[in-house]
Design a protein around this motif. Sequence first.
Motif, PDB file in Angstrom:
ATOM      1  N   THR A  58       0.720  -1.193  -0.038  1.00  0.00           N
ATOM      2  CA  THR A  58      -0.139  -0.072   0.030  1.00  0.00           C
ATOM      3  C   THR A  58       0.888   1.152  -0.055  1.00  0.00           C
TER       4      THR A  58
ATOM      5  N   LYS B 221       2.249   3.961 -12.579  1.00  0.00           N
ATOM      6  CA  LYS B 221       1.140   4.503 -11.784  1.00  0.00           C
ATOM      7  C   LYS B 221      -0.208   4.325 -12.871  1.00  0.00           C
TER       8      LYS B 221
ATOM      9  N   ALA C 272      -7.303   4.267 -12.289  1.00  0.00           N
ATOM     10  CA  ALA C 272      -7.560   2.896 -12.396  1.00  0.00           C
ATOM     11  C   ALA C 272      -9.075   2.527 -12.556  1.00  0.00           C
TER      12      ALA C 272
ATOM     13  N   VAL D 217       0.877  -0.006 -10.481  1.00  0.00           N
ATOM     14  CA  VAL D 217       0.415   0.596  -9.379  1.00  0.00           C
ATOM     15  C   VAL D 217      -0.525   1.158  -9.504  1.00  0.00           C
ATOM     16  N   PRO D 218      -1.799   0.520  -9.521  1.00  0.00           N
ATOM     17  CA  PRO D 218      -3.232   1.227  -9.780  1.00  0.00           C
ATOM     18  C   PRO D 218      -3.389   2.202  -8.637  1.00  0.00           C
ATOM     19  N   VAL D 219      -3.982   3.316  -9.010  1.00  0.00           N
ATOM     20  CA  VAL D 219      -4.334   4.517  -8.401  1.00  0.00           C
ATOM     21  C   VAL D 219      -5.758   5.163  -8.969  1.00  0.00           C
TER      22      VAL D 219
ATOM     23  N   VAL E 294      -9.570   3.398  -5.927  1.00  0.00           N
ATOM     24  CA  VAL E 294      -9.241   2.166  -5.312  1.00  0.00           C
ATOM     25  C   VAL E 294      -9.563   1.920  -3.804  1.00  0.00           C
TER      26      VAL E 294
ATOM     27  N   ALA F 126      -8.688  -2.947  -3.951  1.00  0.00           N
ATOM     28  CA  ALA F 126      -7.438  -3.160  -3.884  1.00  0.00           C
ATOM     29  C   ALA F 126      -6.931  -4.803  -4.081  1.00  0.00           C
TER      30      ALA F 126
ATOM     31  N   PHE G 139      -7.059  -5.750  -7.664  1.00  0.00           N
ATOM     32  CA  PHE G 139      -5.913  -5.426  -8.543  1.00  0.00           C
ATOM     33  C   PHE G 139      -4.818  -6.347  -8.077  1.00  0.00           C
TER      34      PHE G 139
ATOM     35  N   ALA H 110      -1.247  -6.368  -9.641  1.00  0.00           N
ATOM     36  CA  ALA H 110      -0.369  -5.222  -9.482  1.00  0.00           C
ATOM     37  C   ALA H 110       0.744  -5.430  -8.242  1.00  0.00           C
TER      38      ALA H 110
ATOM     39  N   VAL I 210      -0.718  -0.800  -4.501  1.00  0.00           N
ATOM     40  CA  VAL I 210      -2.013  -0.027  -4.965  1.00  0.00           C
ATOM     41  C   VAL I 210      -1.714   1.315  -4.210  1.00  0.00           C
TER      42      VAL I 210
ATOM     43  N   VAL J  99      -3.628   4.420  -2.493  1.00  0.00           N
ATOM     44  CA  VAL J  99      -5.081   4.730  -2.141  1.00  0.00           C
ATOM     45  C   VAL J  99      -5.050   6.098  -1.242  1.00  0.00           C
TER      46      VAL J  99
END
Length: 208
Positions: free
Chosen positions: A10, A126, A130, A151-153, A156, A161, A164, A169, A172, A174
Amino acid sequence: MKLTELPHQTIAIVRGTDREAALRTVITLAEEGITAAEVSLTTTDALWVIERARRELGPGADIGAGTVRTAADAARAADAGAGFLVTPGLGDDLRRGMPLGLPVLIGALTPGEINSADECGALAVKLFPASLGGPSYLESLRDPFPTVPFVPVGGVDAQAARAFLAAGAVAVGVGSPLIGDAARGGDVAELRARIAHWRTALADGIAA
């Protein structure tokens, strides 16, 4: 910064209007086991927050600067002690100002943008926002980009999370689902409760 070693993978995104509250938020996150925090440069006195957080938490915490849009932003963040940079995208000015010796998470969404970010030596891409494609979009990107860390943003929450991370991923990012109003002066006890819930939710999801 080593993304695969972050607690529950995270990166907390701190964005607020009260510099003391933002600093308290970063410190509380670290106290509760989330040691990677991105302080958005849109935060009031963001560079002061980064500098103070670095001084108080020491080298063990990953304190970065987010919403880095220009080479000047990158230079100021580095001078303040940021250990990594996060960009919403990649423009020519920022591309020229990248060689600072800092890990950079470059924002991208389309395959062309992802390819450009990877060519620039991004620590990770990034994937932003996402929420537009969701975990299924990340899964579809794994074939053409098997070695790119994502890194999904954006949008989320804990459920997203888990999905992903299951889709590949490495971490993530957040913001409000975890931070809430803490960086605007909100209750610290409530922040600690959200952190505990987040950590448990992700740990359960990863174990499952």
